[in-house]
Design an enzyme around this catalytic site. Structure first.
Site, short mmCIF file in Angstrom:
data_model
loop_
_atom_site.label_atom_id
_atom_site.label_comp_id
_atom_site.label_asym_id
_atom_site.label_seq_id
_atom_site.Cartn_x
_atom_site.Cartn_y
_atom_site.Cartn_z
N GLU A 1 0.77 -1.34 0.03
CA GLU A 1 -0.07 0.14 0.00
C GLU A 1 0.78 1.25 -0.02
O GLU A 1 1.85 1.59 0.75
CB GLU A 1 -1.08 -0.04 1.28
CG GLU A 1 -1.67 1.16 1.72
CD GLU A 1 -2.07 1.48 3.07
OE1 GLU A 1 -1.66 0.44 3.73
OE2 GLU A 1 -2.80 2.35 3.05
N ASP B 1 -3.62 0.12 10.27
CA ASP B 1 -4.67 1.07 10.58
C ASP B 1 -5.77 0.88 9.72
O ASP B 1 -5.97 -0.30 9.05
CB ASP B 1 -4.07 2.41 10.60
CG ASP B 1 -3.83 2.71 9.09
OD1 ASP B 1 -4.11 1.94 7.91
OD2 ASP B 1 -3.22 4.02 8.73
N ASP C 1 -7.27 2.45 7.17
CA ASP C 1 -7.08 2.16 5.70
C ASP C 1 -6.44 1.05 5.26
O ASP C 1 -6.82 0.56 4.38
CB ASP C 1 -6.21 3.69 5.39
CG ASP C 1 -6.86 4.86 5.37
OD1 ASP C 1 -8.15 4.73 5.47
OD2 ASP C 1 -6.12 5.88 5.47
N ASP D 1 -0.42 -1.18 5.97
CA ASP D 1 -0.46 -0.70 7.32
C ASP D 1 -1.45 -1.16 8.53
O ASP D 1 -2.47 -1.68 8.21
CB ASP D 1 -0.76 1.03 7.54
CG ASP D 1 0.32 1.91 6.73
OD1 ASP D 1 1.57 1.15 6.68
OD2 ASP D 1 0.16 2.97 6.25
#
Ligand code: 0R9
Length: 642
Positions: free
Chosen positions: A427, A502, A504, A500
């Site tokens: 990503e 998180d 997203d 990540d």
């Protein structure tokens, strides 16, 4: 409920081998001694009750996980026969529990085990692999009991009192010297019992977990059988017709099928043989697909929906949006395939095919509005397939003009041996940059993804080929998509999603996994898809080697270990990683890419039904069920980084 003609009794039992062999090689009898094998013990016993239900004598089975992982299964069938068996000269009940295969094959062709776990080994195997087992039978007005330790009889069957009604109760404690763990998973057992209840119309199955202070309990009973099953599978989808189509036929090979079309683009056909989920399909699936394709084309032609000039609809067009359950009962099932879950009996193809041909064409003639709704969908699927073919050719033409056919963003590896090669789908451009510098370029390729990705749950194949985010993924993996996906062509043995830790990142992971699940499912089934796990924390101190922690528990453990070496918490500096981009190439290699030290999570698909449900929920159209799911599961979110 249909009564199967089981006429087996005491005299038909064949005495085979002792139970010592089972304790020596448990894996041969129940597959493994992992939690999977442990659950098999429960299925074996429950299946005996299901057989009694299929024979028409039992309406309820109750399962309890008692404190201490003791399993208790009760049925209200006829009770296991108690009379002395002529060959073994002990009671039939004891014979069933002490002689291998006694309860399964009853010699000759008089009886067959319709139900049965994957291994179908019978009660004696469960007994052999239990520290203790106790069987209580209500029959002929009497209450009988016997008990065993590690398969050996310690109390012979005796009448211990009077009883009203009939039934069998089995309690056992699996042997902890044989099994890796005795911690039964309620959810796994519950799922299987729900499935059995769907497949056995009218049978009530309850499961209760008494290990917790507040016991969990579930109850399943479906008068609608497979119709209820399909309604359950489609509960969060938009349906094209209100009630599932139901067809059944008794006979030498009893067949039951329920079908309902939805507006989704995926195909969900589940097949069962003798209540076993035949994940790899087989002859029943083949017969079903052939008949479906023929009936739909015939109907479309005879009703002028397809004109003379039009090509026939293809199988995949006709199966877009379908949810179906196909259940057959076969006397001597042959299971083939890698996981022995593919039905091999060739006679079944024709049975299913002719039955579906007849029943489905009648249904369509009698329900023209349903027929129209389904065929409209099939025709638009066929148009989309044609558009996808054009899009694919366009992509091929375009890329063959370039020097390399591989996507420009892909930093490929030098090895061409797919088994040793890996592609990291990363990503963001900055993490992609670090990954490119940090990798071992011999076997690690990097494909950075950026920007908004297409939600495949809401798009058809034609949109996917032309999509600038997904097309590089398809081309890099090199094996096509959908019906054309060819696992032998994959360019990398490991496809690793690196995002990540998180929200997203989670979103990208879900989008990519939805894509793989819907369009490259064999890649998941074959175990080629992985999730990289980047560290959450770094602990450092001058003169000490950096220490990376992947979870909060990891961090606590690291603090404790360092404290034991005299390094106090205060003296350590803690860095919390917000994203992959914060790591330099060397750190990324050390923590997330070096095969010696990294943590990879393999994506497996034990449960296709659950996976379909979750992807539909998270990525599909219906908002309300998604809201509910998120509210219910929010408490499980540990590292929500907003
Ligand atoms: C709680 C789990 N239930 C069982 O294990 C169970 C086995 C079983 C059974 C019969 C009835 N109920 C059962 N529950 C049964 C009875 C008769 C004929 N066949 C089956 C009969 O009354 O004539 N049995 C399964 C195998 C055998 N009984 C036996 F016949 F081999 F003993």
């Amino acid at each position: 409920m249909e009564k199967y003609n089981h006429k087996y009794g005491a005299e038909q039992i064949q005495v085979l081998e002792g139970l010592e062999a089972v304790r020596k090689r448990p894996g041969m009898y129940i597959g493994s001694t992992s939690i999977r094998g442990l659950h098999h013990l429960v299925y074996e016993i429950v299946d005996n009750g299901v057989d009694e239900a299929l024979a028409g004598y039992c309406t309820e089975i109750n399962v309890i996980i008692e404190p201490g992982n003791v399993i208790c299964v009760t049925d209200n069938g006829r009770g296991i026969p108690v009379e002395i068996h002529p060959k073994t000269h002990i009671s039939t009940a004891e014979t069933v529990y002490t002689v291998l295969h006694a309860g399964g094959k009853f010699g000759g062709d008089s009886g067959y085990k319709v139900s049965g776990g994957l291994h179908g080994v019978g009660a004696s195997v469960v007994n052999a692999l239990s520290t203790w087992a106790e069987v209580t039978i209500k029959r002929d007005g009497g209450l009988y009991q016997m008990s065993f330790e590690k398969g050996k009889t310690v109390k012979k069957l005796e009448r211990i009192g009077d009883a009203e009604g009939t039934g069998t109760k089995v309690r056992f404690l699996a042997d902890d010297t044989i099994f890796e763990s005795l911690d039964y998973e309620f959810d796994v057992l519950e799922k299987r019992f729900r499935e059995i209840a769907f497949l056995t119309k009218g049978l009530k199955i309850t499961i209760e977990d008494q290990r917790e202070e507040t016991p969990k309990k579930s109850e399943f009973c479906y008068e609608g059988g497979l119709v209820s099953f399909v309604e359950y599978l489609n509960k969060n989808k938009e349906k094209l017709h209100k009630t599932p189509i139901y067809i059944e036929k008794d006979g030498e090979v009893p067949v039951e099928i329920a079908i309902q079309y939805t507006s989704s683009y995926s195909e969900n056909i589940y097949t069962f043989t003798n209540n076993i989920n035949t994940i790899e399909g087989g002859t029943h699936l083949e017969g079903f697909k052939r008949a479906l394709t023929k009936v739909m084309n015939d109907y479309a032609r005879s009703h002028n929906i397809l004109k003379e000039k039009d090509n026939n609809l293809q199988g995949e067009d006709i199966r877009e949006g379908i949810t179906a359950v196909v259940s057959v009962k076969v006397k001597e099932p042959q299971f083939e395939g890698q996981t022995k879950t593919k039905l091999g009996n060739s006679e079944v193809t024709g049975v299913v095919q002719s039955m579906v041909n007849e029943a489905l064409s009648t249904f369509l003639e009698e329900n023209p509005s349903v027929a129209k709704a389904i065929l409209d969908k099939c025709i638009s699927a066929s148009r989309a397939r044609e558009a996808a073919r054009k899009a694919r050719e366009l992509v091929r033409k375009k890329s063959s003009l370039e020097t390399s056919t591989l996507p420009g963003k892909l930093a490929d590896c030098s090895s061409k041996n797919a088994d040793e090669c890996e592609v990291y789908i990363v990503e963001g451009d900055s993490a992609g940059g670090s990954a490119k510098q940090g990798r071992d370029r011999k076997f690690q390729a990097i494909l950075p993804l950026w920007g908004k990705m297409l939600n495949v749950e809401k798009a058809r194949a034609d949109k996917i080929y032309g999509n600038d985010k997904l097309n590089p993924v398809i081309v890099a993996i090199g094996a096509g998509i959908g019906a054309e996906f060819d696992i032998t062509k994959i360019r990398y043995g490991k496809v690793i999603i690196m995002a990540d830790a998180d929200v997203d990142g989670a979103h990208i992971r879900t989008l990519l996994l939805t894509f793989f699940f819907r369009y490259m499912r064999p890649l998941i089934e074959n175990g080629n898809v992985y999730l990289a796990q980047p560290p959450l924390y770094k602990l450092s101190k001058k003169g000490m080697e950096d220490r990376y922690c992947y979870t909060d528990e990891d961090l606590e453990k690291a603090y404790k270990e360092l404290e034991e070496k005299g390094i106090t918490r205060d003296s350590l500096s803690l860095q919390r990683y917000k994203g992959l981009g914060e790591m330099n190439p060397e750190q990324l290699w050390d923590t997330t890419m070096n095969p010696e030290t990294r943590i990879l999570i393999k994506v497996t698909m034990d449960d296709a039904i659950k996976a379909d449900e979750i992807f539909t929920l998270l990525m599909g159209d219906e908002v309300e069920p998604r809201r509910e799911f998120i509210q219910q599961n929010a408490k499980y979110v540990r590292n929500l980084d907003i």
